[in-house]
Design an enzyme around this catalytic site. Sequence first.
Site, PDB file in Angstrom:
ATOM      1  N   TYR A   1      32.745  45.281  -5.229  1.00 60.78           N
ATOM      2  CA  TYR A   1      32.884  46.569  -4.547  1.00 60.78           C
ATOM      3  C   TYR A   1      31.513  47.218  -4.310  1.00 60.78           C
ATOM      4  O   TYR A   1      31.279  47.797  -3.247  1.00 60.78           O
ATOM      5  CB  TYR A   1      33.815  47.492  -5.329  1.00 60.78           C
ATOM      6  CG  TYR A   1      35.192  46.908  -5.550  1.00 60.78           C
ATOM      7  CD1 TYR A   1      35.862  46.213  -4.541  1.00 60.78           C
ATOM      8  CD2 TYR A   1      35.836  47.032  -6.775  1.00 60.78           C
ATOM      9  CE1 TYR A   1      37.116  45.660  -4.752  1.00 60.78           C
ATOM     10  CE2 TYR A   1      37.099  46.488  -6.985  1.00 60.78           C
ATOM     11  CZ  TYR A   1      37.726  45.806  -5.966  1.00 60.78           C
ATOM     12  OH  TYR A   1      38.966  45.267  -6.176  1.00 60.78           O
TER      13      TYR A   1
ATOM     14  N   ALA B   1      43.638  40.366  -5.332  1.00 59.74           N
ATOM     15  CA  ALA B   1      43.875  39.316  -6.327  1.00 59.74           C
ATOM     16  C   ALA B   1      43.676  37.938  -5.701  1.00 59.74           C
ATOM     17  O   ALA B   1      44.086  37.699  -4.567  1.00 59.74           O
ATOM     18  CB  ALA B   1      45.292  39.427  -6.882  1.00 59.74           C
TER      19      ALA B   1
ATOM     20  N   GLU C   1      40.810  52.070  -7.702  1.00 57.56           N
ATOM     21  CA  GLU C   1      40.547  52.130  -9.141  1.00 57.56           C
ATOM     22  C   GLU C   1      40.333  50.703  -9.617  1.00 57.56           C
ATOM     23  O   GLU C   1      40.984  49.784  -9.124  1.00 57.56           O
ATOM     24  CB  GLU C   1      41.718  52.742  -9.925  1.00 57.56           C
ATOM     25  CG  GLU C   1      41.936  54.216  -9.701  1.00 57.56           C
ATOM     26  CD  GLU C   1      42.882  54.509  -8.542  1.00 57.56           C
ATOM     27  OE1 GLU C   1      42.946  55.674  -8.121  1.00 57.56           O
ATOM     28  OE2 GLU C   1      43.538  53.567  -8.045  1.00 57.56           O
TER      29      GLU C   1
ATOM     30  N   ASN D   1      36.096  45.159 -15.660  1.00 54.91           N
ATOM     31  CA  ASN D   1      36.225  44.114 -14.643  1.00 54.91           C
ATOM     32  C   ASN D   1      34.927  44.006 -13.841  1.00 54.91           C
ATOM     33  O   ASN D   1      34.849  44.380 -12.674  1.00 54.91           O
ATOM     34  CB  ASN D   1      37.421  44.388 -13.732  1.00 54.91           C
ATOM     35  CG  ASN D   1      37.755  43.223 -12.836  1.00 54.91           C
ATOM     36  OD1 ASN D   1      36.963  42.304 -12.657  1.00 54.91           O
ATOM     37  ND2 ASN D   1      38.941  43.272 -12.249  1.00 54.91           N
TER      38      ASN D   1
END
Length: 150
Positions: free
Chosen positions: A116, A71, A104, A109
């Site tokens: 990733y 985050a 996950e 998103n």
Amino acid sequence: MIQIRLMTKADIDQVSEIEKITFSMPWSKEALLQSLEQKGSIYLVACEEEKIVGYCGLFNIVNEGNINNVAVLNEYRGRHIATAMLKKLIEFGNQAQITAYTLEVRTSNEPAIQLYLKFGFTIEGIRKNYYENPTEDAYIMWYYPQGVSR
């Protein structure tokens, strides 16, 4: 200038605020503290002077790194902070003999998914209705840093 370092107990209040702002079902301060203190866990914070602007973490479960949170505060996004944190997290994980990483991510998103994918994660499954508020599927992604495959 942003610095990335290991998270400490003293960081929990600021990290908890980022958690509340970022996630629809945020972890409590107590859950964050328990996660930080869990054997084999690795948690990092990104700081600008004394202000924590992002954090990430993983659990080392039998040499597999389960990345559970990444985050960054909204006003600091787009500055490659998540990229730097994830790179450092994987470096620490590799030092701890982690041979594979999983996470996950909400199927909607797209910025996180693209991050990733750039690291070499691949989508290897879907968890139906994994997320709440709103209900949404999650992609299960895996990364094998040294060409290790399942």
